[in-house]
Write a protein that holds these residues in place. Structure first.
Motif, PDB file in Angstrom:
ATOM      1  N   ALA A 120       0.682  -1.339   0.166  1.00  0.00           N
ATOM      2  CA  ALA A 120       0.007   0.134  -0.029  1.00  0.00           C
ATOM      3  C   ALA A 120       0.927   1.300   0.190  1.00  0.00           C
ATOM      4  O   ALA A 120       0.606   2.157  -0.655  1.00  0.00           O
ATOM      5  N   GLN A 138       2.191   1.757  -3.337  1.00  0.00           N
ATOM      6  CA  GLN A 138       1.070   2.277  -4.271  1.00  0.00           C
ATOM      7  C   GLN A 138       1.018   3.536  -3.986  1.00  0.00           C
ATOM      8  O   GLN A 138       0.814   4.634  -4.938  1.00  0.00           O
ATOM      9  N   ALA A 139       1.102   4.185  -2.814  1.00  0.00           N
ATOM     10  CA  ALA A 139       0.754   5.494  -2.474  1.00  0.00           C
ATOM     11  C   ALA A 139       1.827   6.568  -3.156  1.00  0.00           C
ATOM     12  O   ALA A 139       1.694   7.377  -3.669  1.00  0.00           O
ATOM     13  N   ILE A 189      -4.375  -0.151  -2.984  1.00  0.00           N
ATOM     14  CA  ILE A 189      -4.457   0.119  -1.612  1.00  0.00           C
ATOM     15  C   ILE A 189      -5.645  -0.379  -0.727  1.00  0.00           C
ATOM     16  O   ILE A 189      -5.436  -0.472   0.320  1.00  0.00           O
ATOM     17  N   ALA A 220     -10.209   4.687   0.607  1.00  0.00           N
ATOM     18  CA  ALA A 220      -9.620   4.456  -0.853  1.00  0.00           C
ATOM     19  C   ALA A 220     -10.760   3.975  -1.897  1.00  0.00           C
ATOM     20  O   ALA A 220     -10.592   4.226  -2.890  1.00  0.00           O
TER      21      ALA A 220
END
Length: 158
Positions: free
Chosen positions: A61, A64-65, A89, A137
Motif C-alpha cells: 500500500a 502504491q501511495a 491500496i 480508498a
C-alpha cells in the motif's frame, strides 16, 4: 504540475514506513525470542505471525501511495493507473484488517490470561483503522473513475 509538489507527502510516506520496517526487523524477532511470560509463548506466535504477514500488504500500500503521488506529479492523476493504485491500496487495507480479525481470538486469549484488556482495544484499533483506509480508498477510487468517465465523455463530444 510542477515536479516535486508532492515531495512532502512522499517524505511522509517514507517516514511512516521506516518505523514499521524497524519493528518488523528488530522488535518482533526479539519479542518472539524473549516473551515476557514464557507460558504465553504459544499464544504469542500466531499474533506475531499475523503482524509479520500484515507487513507485506502494508508496504504494498505504501508503494502504491508513492506511485499515486508520482502520477500526480506527472499530471496523470486522472488516469486508469491512479484507479488501479487506489484499488490495490483498498485491497491491501482489507487484507490487513482481515489478518487482525483472524488474530483477534488469540489477542483476546492473551488479554484474558494476562488480565490486560487494553490489548483488545489495540487489536480493534488496528482493524478499524485499516477498514477506514479501505473505505476511503474505495470512495476515492469510485470518484476518480467517475471523473475519468466524465472526462472521456466530454472528449468524445468535442
Amino acid at each position: 504540475m510542477k515536479q516535486g509538489t508532492t515531495l512532502f507527502l512522499k517524505i511522509a510516506v517514507m517516514i511512516i514506513g521506516a518505523p514499521v520496517l524497524v519493528l518488523a526487523l528488530f522488535a518482533l524477532p526479539w519479542l518472539v525470542n524473549n516473551p515476557v511470560n514464557p507460558a504465553y509463548a504459544n499464544i504469542l506466535y500466531p499474533i506475531v505471525g499475523a503482524m509479520y504477514v500484515s507487513v507485506i500488504p502494508f508496504f504494498v500500500a505504501l508503494y502504491q501511495a508513492l506511485k499515486l503521488l508520482s502520477y500526480i506529479d506527472r499530471n496523470q492523476a486522472f488516469s486508469k493507473l491512479s484507479v488501479t493504485s487506489l484499488k490495490v491500496i483498498k485491497r491491501s487495507a482489507i487484507t490487513i484488517s482481515g489478518l487482525y480479525v483472524v488474530a483477534m481470538p488469540f489477542i483476546f486469549r492473551l488479554a484474558d490470561l494476562d488480565d490486560a484488556p487494553g490489548i483488545i482495544v489495540i487489536g480493534m484499533v488496528l482493524i478499524f483503522a485499516a477498514m477506514v483506509i479501505a473505505v476511503f480508498a474505495a470512495v476515492l477510487q469510485r470518484l476518480l473513475q467517475e471523473a475519468i468517465d466524465i472526462k472521456s465523455e466530454n472528449d468524445l463530444v468535442v
